[in-house]
Write an enzyme that holds these catalytic residues in place. Structure first.
Site, mmCIF file in Angstrom:
data_model
loop_
_atom_site.group_PDB
_atom_site.id
_atom_site.type_symbol
_atom_site.label_atom_id
_atom_site.label_comp_id
_atom_site.label_asym_id
_atom_site.label_seq_id
_atom_site.Cartn_x
_atom_site.Cartn_y
_atom_site.Cartn_z
ATOM 1 N N ARG A 30 0.817 -1.218 0.000
ATOM 2 C CA ARG A 30 0.000 0.000 0.000
ATOM 3 C C ARG A 30 0.852 1.269 0.000
ATOM 4 O O ARG A 30 0.439 2.300 -0.536
ATOM 5 C CB ARG A 30 -0.941 -0.011 1.214
ATOM 6 N N ILE A 85 -7.471 7.474 -0.849
ATOM 7 C CA ILE A 85 -7.321 6.026 -0.864
ATOM 8 C C ILE A 85 -8.085 5.511 0.346
ATOM 9 O O ILE A 85 -7.925 6.020 1.457
ATOM 10 C CB ILE A 85 -5.825 5.605 -0.835
ATOM 11 N N SER A 86 -8.959 4.541 0.136
ATOM 12 C CA SER A 86 -9.822 4.064 1.221
ATOM 13 C C SER A 86 -9.027 3.356 2.305
ATOM 14 O O SER A 86 -7.930 2.843 2.072
ATOM 15 C CB SER A 86 -10.876 3.097 0.668
ATOM 16 N N LYS A 87 -9.597 3.305 3.495
ATOM 17 C CA LYS A 87 -8.983 2.587 4.604
ATOM 18 C C LYS A 87 -8.811 1.120 4.234
ATOM 19 O O LYS A 87 -9.675 0.544 3.564
ATOM 20 C CB LYS A 87 -9.834 2.698 5.865
#
Length: 271
Positions: free
Chosen positions: A91, A117-119
């Site tokens: 990530r 950017i999503s969790k």
């Protein structure tokens, strides 16, 4: 709320060669540098390589990813393929260098142009919903909102083929750069209006959206295969955004509303 089915039908739509051309209702033609629909990010093996021991994190990236996966398990994520994919994809390669030390925290991070950017937990949760009841890989998946490319990389591990469409040219180009080192031959990046989906690649075994609107576009339902599943954030009557799961059956669609989430608004057109 309707109860989710225990599993999805095992049949996946056969992979078809993508046909040239962008989604039919683009406002303007793509720039020459944009990836053509069906173009591959790269032509070699899909497995991303492990990061060097230190890559700006000040610690071993693999160990930090393992800790992130343990946290996801503690939060309830249990699908083995999803956990393996979350561990495999680095990530920190998808965020700005100034934020790299926060890459494996369970938080959303800015990626520019007002997007995030999503969790990790949200990414894992939504993909696990797509994979629920399955032991084999998904067939062809449509992702609405490529963003920085992180979720597309995770999806590449749990599906045979991924079409990912992004309406913001700057993010589309950024995703291309982010994904190039991973050499994912089963990921196709598209520049276009995600609200109309991508009919040329349909039908899809699964559709996942990274932006939420007042309703799920009918085009997505139309492009979902019978036996397929769609997961997207949607604003309900009270104005709250919730995850919605749609299962398409031979007799219609089953809709289930799940927990509250917070995604950027779903918009039409390109920019």
């Amino acid at each position: 709320m309707k109860r989710l089915p225990h599993g999805l039908p095992s049949g996946n739509p056969p992979a078809a060669r993508p046909r040239p051309g962008f989604p039919a209702r683009l406002d303007t033609p793509p720039a020459p540098t944009a990836v053509r629909p069906g173009a591959l990010v790269a032509k070699t093996a899909p497995a991303p390589r492990a990061a060097p021991a230190t890559t700006g994190l000040g610690m071993d990236s693999q160990a930090v990813r393992a800790a992130m996966v343990r946290k996801l398990q503690a939060q309830g994520v249990a699908h083995p393929a999803v956990l393996a994919a979350m561990h495999a994809v680095e990530r920190h390669r998808f965020v700005d260098s100034a934020l790299v030390n926060q890459a494996y925290e369970d938080t959303s991070l800015p990626i520019g142009l007002g997007q995030t950017i999503s969790k990790p937990n949200v990414v894992a949760r939504m993909i696990e919903l797509l994979c629920q009841g399955r032991t084999e890989k998904l067939g062809r998946v449509l992702e609405i909102g490529t963003g920085c490319g992180y979720q597309a990389a995770v999806l590449s591990h749990v599906s045979r083929e991924v079409y990912s469409i992004e309406r913001l040219r700057g993010l589309h180009e950024r995703a291309r750069e982010n994904l190039r080192p991973f050499r994912l031959s089963n990921v196709h990046l598209l520049f276009g209006d995600g609200m109309v989906g991508y009919a040329q690649g349909a039908p899809y075994a699964a559709i996942i959206a990274a932006a939420g609107g007042d309703a799920i576009p009918q085009a997505w339902i139309d492009q979902l295969a019978v036996g397929g599943r769609l997961v997207a954030p949607t604003v309900n009557a009270s104005g709250r955004q919730n995850l919605v799961v749609v299962d398409k059956t031979a007799t219609g669609v089953l809709r289930s509303e799940l927990e509250a989430v917070h995604f950027v608004p779903l918009k039409s057109g390109i920019a």
